[in-house]
Design a protein around this motif. Structure first.
Motif, PDB file in Angstrom:
ATOM      1  N   LEU A 193       3.766 -18.498 -12.262  1.00  0.00           N
ATOM      2  CA  LEU A 193       4.487 -18.658 -13.536  1.00  0.00           C
ATOM      3  C   LEU A 193       4.141 -17.515 -14.476  1.00  0.00           C
ATOM      4  O   LEU A 193       2.974 -17.223 -14.706  1.00  0.00           O
ATOM      5  N   GLU A 194       5.151 -16.886 -15.027  1.00  0.00           N
ATOM      6  CA  GLU A 194       4.932 -15.854 -16.054  1.00  0.00           C
ATOM      7  C   GLU A 194       4.845 -16.546 -17.405  1.00  0.00           C
ATOM      8  O   GLU A 194       5.469 -17.575 -17.613  1.00  0.00           O
ATOM      9  N   GLY A 195       4.086 -15.964 -18.319  1.00  0.00           N
ATOM     10  CA  GLY A 195       4.027 -16.528 -19.669  1.00  0.00           C
ATOM     11  C   GLY A 195       2.637 -16.408 -20.242  1.00  0.00           C
ATOM     12  O   GLY A 195       1.813 -15.637 -19.748  1.00  0.00           O
ATOM     13  N   ASP A 196       2.377 -17.175 -21.297  1.00  0.00           N
ATOM     14  CA  ASP A 196       1.059 -17.166 -21.937  1.00  0.00           C
ATOM     15  C   ASP A 196       0.398 -18.518 -21.740  1.00  0.00           C
ATOM     16  O   ASP A 196       1.028 -19.559 -21.914  1.00  0.00           O
ATOM     17  N   GLU A 197      -0.889 -18.479 -21.433  1.00  0.00           N
ATOM     18  CA  GLU A 197      -1.613 -19.725 -21.205  1.00  0.00           C
ATOM     19  C   GLU A 197      -2.067 -20.356 -22.512  1.00  0.00           C
ATOM     20  O   GLU A 197      -2.274 -19.680 -23.510  1.00  0.00           O
ATOM     21  N   MET A 278       1.272 -23.249 -19.219  1.00  0.00           N
ATOM     22  CA  MET A 278       1.852 -21.920 -19.317  1.00  0.00           C
ATOM     23  C   MET A 278       3.048 -22.056 -20.250  1.00  0.00           C
ATOM     24  O   MET A 278       3.875 -22.958 -20.067  1.00  0.00           O
ATOM     25  N   LYS A 280       6.392 -20.335 -21.749  1.00  0.00           N
ATOM     26  CA  LYS A 280       7.361 -19.252 -21.591  1.00  0.00           C
ATOM     27  C   LYS A 280       8.585 -19.564 -22.444  1.00  0.00           C
ATOM     28  O   LYS A 280       9.175 -20.636 -22.302  1.00  0.00           O
ATOM     29  N   ASN A 281       8.928 -18.644 -23.339  1.00  0.00           N
ATOM     30  CA  ASN A 281      10.065 -18.860 -24.261  1.00  0.00           C
ATOM     31  C   ASN A 281       9.966 -20.217 -24.971  1.00  0.00           C
ATOM     32  O   ASN A 281      10.931 -20.973 -25.032  1.00  0.00           O
ATOM     33  N   ASN A 282       8.762 -20.519 -25.455  1.00  0.00           N
ATOM     34  CA  ASN A 282       8.506 -21.776 -26.177  1.00  0.00           C
ATOM     35  C   ASN A 282       8.738 -23.027 -25.326  1.00  0.00           C
ATOM     36  O   ASN A 282       8.942 -24.126 -25.843  1.00  0.00           O
ATOM     37  N   GLU A 283       8.695 -22.872 -24.008  1.00  0.00           N
ATOM     38  CA  GLU A 283       8.793 -24.022 -23.091  1.00  0.00           C
ATOM     39  C   GLU A 283       7.459 -24.180 -22.366  1.00  0.00           C
ATOM     40  O   GLU A 283       6.908 -23.215 -21.845  1.00  0.00           O
ATOM     41  N   TYR A 285       4.894 -25.471 -19.337  1.00  0.00           N
ATOM     42  CA  TYR A 285       4.793 -25.859 -17.927  1.00  0.00           C
ATOM     43  C   TYR A 285       3.351 -26.248 -17.672  1.00  0.00           C
ATOM     44  O   TYR A 285       2.436 -25.577 -18.138  1.00  0.00           O
TER      45      TYR A 285
END
Length: 428
Positions: A193-197, A278, A280-283, A285
């Motif tokens: 998953l890409e994004g911020d933790e 995670m 991503k785009n304020n969503e 996971y």
């Protein structure tokens, strides 16, 4: 039960998290109290009585609790929870704060959690579960890299591989099935998953729950989040990602469905629950659940808590958390972990730490012990993660600079630390 409001409390564990909990309980105005830490460390030693019992020796722990007439047990680490310490003590009518064995599978088995995600439509990475190397290798053949490969059980934060190619993937699978993290019957392969933790915490009494702040921890040993996974090199709280809209999504899409799943199993969740997410785009996971406070997230979150922690824990044990209002200081908190050279691989033990008394400590500058012990008033390092330096201010950079000055002042030759904790929020 509490004679003249006197209370005896035992905290299980020996890390920075347990020292942070012990200090909060020690400073609680709720009762006159006597604290015991099993086994504790050099830091807890100054506010509690350390008791040298192994955490897997349940009967020895019980005999001690019974002999001392302990009123409340607080369980810090995950292993005794997953091994069923709560069920064991509750059967013997001891009041204990922490989830039971069945629901501790949320952390004890990544596959247990993934199956809940599947059944309750909780957003998470797509995954496959495999029982042997051959099937796993077959599955890997036509997958897009990078992939995440995880050991199913507890691995002290280290059983997760991010694999960029086929060779590293096969290596990870072999290490897990060859027993690097204990006997492996199953393995989990996930999309990356890409994004911020972000870490999101709640506290629950089995009926009701309340959110318990957010944090971001740095798991990798090297600057810029590189190198091997560790138990955590530092953290900051609150997370810069959190907003009202995101929090609603976390609760509605992840936390609530998980607690519904637990209820559907005929179980209740009592204790801290920590969702590794995670964003991503304020969503949100779900990456994983931990069934206790994180370490070092706990050390960053607790100093910001205005409400009496002992009050909250007792209200969870007595099932009246609903009546509690949790208040926080509007500040920022950052923690840097000072580790023994060589961690997370091989490091030396029983190394003396001098000059701890020369360091500043105040309401806003705190030092929590982790892998330490005290012998004849001398403090020794006996673990990979040794000391946690926490600073509270209005600005993460100010906190980080204060901590680095403290570590330099200590000048412990056998230690190392990451000087870039919080870089994503500081360098923006």
């Amino acid at each position: 039960r509490y004679i003249n409001n006197y209370m005896k409390i035992a905290i299980l564990g020996s890390g920075g998290r347990e020292h942070a909990i012990a200090i909060k309980i020690y400073k609680s105005n709720k009762f006159e109290k006597k604290l015991y830490c099993i086994p504790g460390n050099a830091g807890t030693n100054s506010i509690a009585q350390n008791v040298d019992i192994k955490l897997n020796d349940f009967s020895k722990i019980y005999n001690f609790l019974k002999q001392k007439k302990i009123d409340l047990v607080i369980v810090g680490p995950e292993k005794p929870l997953v091994d069923g310490i709560v069920d064991y003590l509750e059967k013997k009518n001891i009041k204990v704060f922490g989830p039971n064995q069945k629901v501790s599978q949320l952390e004890g088995s990544k596959i247990f959690t993934k199956k809940i995600c599947e059944k309750y439509n909780i957003p998470t990475a797509k995954f496959g579960i495999f029982e042997n190397k051959e099937d796993t290798f077959d599955f890997l053949k036509n997958r897009k890299m990078p992939l995440v490969i995880k050991a199913d059980g507890l691995a002290a934060g280290k059983g997760v591989y991010i694999c960029k190619d086929m060779e590293s993937s096969k290596n990870a699978v072999s290490e897990i099935f060859n027993g690097k993290f204990g006997k492996a019957d199953q393995i989990l392969v996930e999309e990356f998953l890409e994004g911020d933790e972000m870490s999101y915490f709640i506290i629950s009494d089995g009926n009701k729950y309340k959110s318990f702040s957010t944090a971001q921890d740095h798991k990798r040993v090297g600057e810029g989040d590189t190198g091997k996974n560790t138990g955590g090199m530092g953290a900051y709280s609150p997370s810069s990602l959190i907003n009202d809209n995101l929090e609603k999504k976390i609760i509605n899409k992840i936390i609530q469905p998980t607690l519904d799943a637990i209820k559907d199993m005929g179980q209740q969740y009592k204790g801290f629950l920590y969702a590794g997410l995670m964003i991503k785009n304020n969503e949100p996971y779900l990456i994983e659940y931990n069934v206790r406070m994180g370490d070092p997230e706990c050390q960053t979150i607790l100093p910001l808590l205005k409400t009496d922690l002992l009050d909250l824990i007792l209200s969870c044990c007595n099932k009246n958390l609903e009546k509690q209002n949790i208040e926080w200081h509007e500040k920022k908190s950052l923690c840097i972990v000072l580790c023994s050279k060589g961690y997370p691989e091989n490091y030396k033990n029983n190394i003396e730490i001098t000059d701890l008394d020369n360091l500043d400590s105040s309401e806003n500058d705190l030092i929590y012990h982790a892998g330490t012990k005290v012998l004849d008033e001398v403090v020794y390092a006996v673990g990979g993660r040794v000391l946690n330096f926490v600073s509270i201010s209005d600005d993460y950079l100010i906190s980080r600079n204060k901590i680095i000055n403290q570590i330099k002042k200590l000048n412990w030759k056998n230690g190392f630390y990451r000087s870039d904790i919080g870089y994503k929020v500081i360098n923006k």
